[in-house]
Design an enzyme around this catalytic site. Structure first.
Site, PDB file in Angstrom:
ATOM      1  N   GLY A 120      38.044  42.080  36.701  1.00 57.35           N
ATOM      2  CA  GLY A 120      37.046  41.435  35.850  1.00 57.35           C
ATOM      3  C   GLY A 120      37.510  41.210  34.434  1.00 57.35           C
ATOM      4  O   GLY A 120      37.008  40.316  33.742  1.00 57.35           O
ATOM      5  N   GLU A 143      43.036  44.022  43.701  1.00 55.58           N
ATOM      6  CA  GLU A 143      41.919  44.221  44.625  1.00 55.58           C
ATOM      7  C   GLU A 143      42.327  44.612  46.047  1.00 55.58           C
ATOM      8  O   GLU A 143      41.595  45.347  46.719  1.00 55.58           O
ATOM      9  CB  GLU A 143      41.047  42.954  44.669  1.00 55.58           C
ATOM     10  CG  GLU A 143      40.163  42.759  43.450  1.00 55.58           C
ATOM     11  CD  GLU A 143      40.911  42.199  42.250  1.00 55.58           C
ATOM     12  OE1 GLU A 143      40.302  42.102  41.165  1.00 55.58           O
ATOM     13  OE2 GLU A 143      42.105  41.854  42.380  1.00 55.58           O
ATOM     14  N   ASP A 151      38.854  37.993  42.609  1.00 56.37           N
ATOM     15  CA  ASP A 151      37.659  37.181  42.369  1.00 56.37           C
ATOM     16  C   ASP A 151      37.646  36.771  40.905  1.00 56.37           C
ATOM     17  O   ASP A 151      38.700  36.598  40.309  1.00 56.37           O
ATOM     18  CB  ASP A 151      36.391  37.925  42.812  1.00 56.37           C
ATOM     19  CG  ASP A 151      36.067  39.147  41.965  1.00 56.37           C
ATOM     20  OD1 ASP A 151      36.993  39.747  41.384  1.00 56.37           O
ATOM     21  OD2 ASP A 151      34.869  39.517  41.875  1.00 56.37           O
TER      22      ASP A 151
END
Length: 355
Positions: A120, A143, A151
């Site tokens: 993030g 991840e 993402d």
């Protein structure tokens, strides 16, 4: 409003210094890991600053000296998965809207990508217009190590990196130096960490391009750039098993990389590879919508929860992946992660049109 730390301070701080709007992620003990409240507060404040003539540019930085942001708060995600995962779905929807806003922000958006910038943290920095790394930068999308996939628009960013370097970064989850981040197109400028305080002060009244140019220096050589020939050759396949076969054929360091990938969640490796292939030609909003679709499927599965347990909760570093091998993850299994969500679909393009 953002959540508060145990001592009552806000977990993200906003202030105006001269003509500069400053965002400080303020969870230094957690390397400024991002929470839903922090993402929502950033989205609200950045939206307000778009129409504030007193703010000519925005700066995002992390409190403490360990990094900008170590990613989303995965312990909170783990606890939420035990309760069904609805809060995490809401967190991602807000976080992805924030990523989308940053990518098209109407004012210079300066990100100080010093120290750890993971997951993030990449989403709130690498979509900005002026992205600064240092000799301390350790950036990555790790991840697959926790049974998930890149993402926050990371699949799109990595798909645009030179050759197959982005595929390598996604499947291995490797940390990238500042020089590597520049080579992959995830950053724009190299500024020694010792100069960041002076740079921040200069940004208060100077045009960002002028200030950044004054403090920028030549970055060291990228290690990944020197490895591109064998990386491109090995990762050109769309089949994960074939990629590992090619890596082992090359041998040496490439064989060690194959071992690294083989230790990741087999499902995450295959879905990450498919995500990078499918994202080509999409815009950021479409990429985020695809990532959201995939993410909700991981929330409902077992590997994401098991990966966080093994790496962060119990810390035994021995995840039990289901299924345990690449060969047991079928094409049908992979495609199921991309199936439409019906009325749960994220529709960022529509939301952006209404902002």
């Amino acid at each position: 409003m953002p959540d508060q730390a145990a001592d009552g301070t806000a977990e993200v701080l906003f202030e105006r210094r001269g003509r500069l709007g400053v965002i400080t992620l303020n969870r230094p003990r957690a390397v400024n890991a991002l929470t839903a409240g922090m993402a929502a507060a950033m989205l609200d404040q950045l939206t307000l600053w778009t129409s504030d003539d007193a703010v000519a540019a925005v700066l995002v930085r992390g409190a403490g000296d360990r990094g900008l942001c170590a990613g989303g708060d995965i312990v909170a995600i783990y606890r939420d998965m035990l309760d069904g995962g609805d809060a995490t779905a809401g967190f991602w929807a807000g976080e992805y809207a924030l990523n989308s806003l940053i990518s098209d922000y109407p004012k210079p958006y300066v990100a100080l990508m010093d120290g750890l910038v993971l997951g993030g943290g990449v989403g709130i920095s690498a979509h900005g217009s002026i992205r600064i790394v240092t000799e301390r930068t350790r950036m990555g999308m790790p991840e697959t190590t926790i049974g998930f996939v890149p993402d926050v628009g990371g699949t799109l960013l990595l798909s645009r990196s030179p050759g197959e370097i982005g595929t390598h970064a996604a499947l291995t989850g490797a940390h990238l130096s500042g020089a590597d981040a520049l080579f992959l197109g995830l950053a724009d400028h190299f500024v020694p960490s010792a100069n960041l305080v002076e740079l921040t002060r200069a940004l208060e009244n100077e045009a960002p391009d002028t200030a950044v140019a004054r403090f920028s220096e030549q970055a060291p050589a990228s290690v990944l750039a020197a490895q591109q020939e064998w990386i491109d050759a090995c990762y050109a396949s769309d089949d994960a098993e074939e990629i590992l076969r090619r890596l082992r054929t090359v041998g040496g360091e490439a064989s060690d990389v194959a071992d690294t990938i083989e230790a990741k969640s087999p499902t995450a490796v295959k879905v990450a590879l498919e995500s990078l292939r499918r994202v080509r030609g999409l815009n950021l909003e479409e990429a985020l919508e695809q990532e959201y679709r995939v993410g909700l499927r991981f929330l409902a599965g077992s590997d994401f929860r098991e990966g966080i347990r093994a790496q962060v909760v119990d810390k035994d570093r021995t995840p039990h992946w289901q299924p345990p091998s690449l060969a047991e993850v079928s094409r049908t299994d992979v495609e199921s992660y991309f199936a439409p969500l019906g009325d749960r679909e994220l529709k960022l393009a529509k939301e952006r049109d209404n902002v």
